[in-house]
Design a protein around this motif. Structure first.
Motif, mmCIF file in Angstrom:
data_model
loop_
_atom_site.group_PDB
_atom_site.id
_atom_site.type_symbol
_atom_site.label_atom_id
_atom_site.label_comp_id
_atom_site.label_asym_id
_atom_site.label_seq_id
_atom_site.Cartn_x
_atom_site.Cartn_y
_atom_site.Cartn_z
ATOM 1 N N LEU A 32 0.592 -0.654 -0.274
ATOM 2 C CA LEU A 32 0.102 0.091 0.231
ATOM 3 C C LEU A 32 0.581 1.091 0.923
ATOM 4 O O LEU A 32 0.582 2.228 -0.653
ATOM 5 N N LEU A 35 2.098 2.021 -3.344
ATOM 6 C CA LEU A 35 1.046 2.983 -4.007
ATOM 7 C C LEU A 35 0.744 4.798 -4.081
ATOM 8 O O LEU A 35 0.036 4.938 -4.443
ATOM 9 N N PHE A 37 -0.103 5.280 -0.374
ATOM 10 C CA PHE A 37 -1.099 4.897 0.674
ATOM 11 C C PHE A 37 -0.076 6.139 1.575
ATOM 12 O O PHE A 37 1.047 4.667 2.173
ATOM 13 N N GLU A 132 -4.393 -4.572 -4.467
ATOM 14 C CA GLU A 132 -5.384 -3.808 -5.018
ATOM 15 C C GLU A 132 -6.550 -3.215 -4.569
ATOM 16 O O GLU A 132 -7.201 -2.677 -4.377
ATOM 17 N N ALA A 135 -7.069 -1.239 -1.983
ATOM 18 C CA ALA A 135 -6.984 0.293 -2.425
ATOM 19 C C ALA A 135 -7.470 0.371 -3.128
ATOM 20 O O ALA A 135 -8.611 1.165 -2.984
#
Length: 152
Positions: A32, A35, A37, A132, A135
């Protein structure tokens, strides 16, 4: 059932079981973060001290161990020795999980639960897929909860 190790050895083994920074938690955190976050870890001010807190999304994620939280998957089996102790302990953990979930929802927090079996079990899902899904859930503010377990 007879325990094949001494009480001292069993005690040392049990004390080595981690409550934080477990393999599933690390996989989620790294994925995460990669990505984009950002989160807080183990916020003591929230019920259940969630593993990851995403204030921007008003969301928390728990990376639950299947054994300790009594998940109904292939990774959970009731111990055959000292049965009453384990039934009391695991049932109490499950009760506390329900209470914490309810309290978080009353505080308008969105709650995600990722089970250990989804990342490390025999029927695990590809870790990128789990990340994913998390997310997508974080960004979909209309979804109040998500629960991800291994494929059965």
């Amino acid at each position: 059932m007879y325990d094949f190790v001494s009480p001292e050895t069993r005690s040392r083994m049990m004390s080595g079981i981690k409550g934080k920074d477990t393999k599933p938690e690390i996989i989620l955190r790294q994925g995460l973060h990669k990505l984009g976050f950002r989160y807080k870890l183990h916020d003591r001010n929230l019920p259940g001290m969630p593993d990851m807190v995403f204030p921007r999304y008003k969301a928390v994620i728990f990376a639950n161990g299947c054994f300790w939280h009594g998940h109904s998957c292939h990774m959970f089996k009731w111990p055959s020795s000292n049965e009453q102790l384990w039934h009391n302990k695991i049932n109490r953990n499950m009760e506390m999980d329900r209470e914490n979930l309810s309290r978080l929802q009353e505080m308008n927090w969105r709650v995600g639960i990722v089970w250990e079996c989804s990342l490390t079990g025999k029927y695990r899902i590809n870790s990128e897929e789990v990340i994913e899904l998390c997310a997508q859930w974080l960004e979909a503010t209309d979804m109040t909860s998500i629960e991800i377990g291994g494929q059965c």
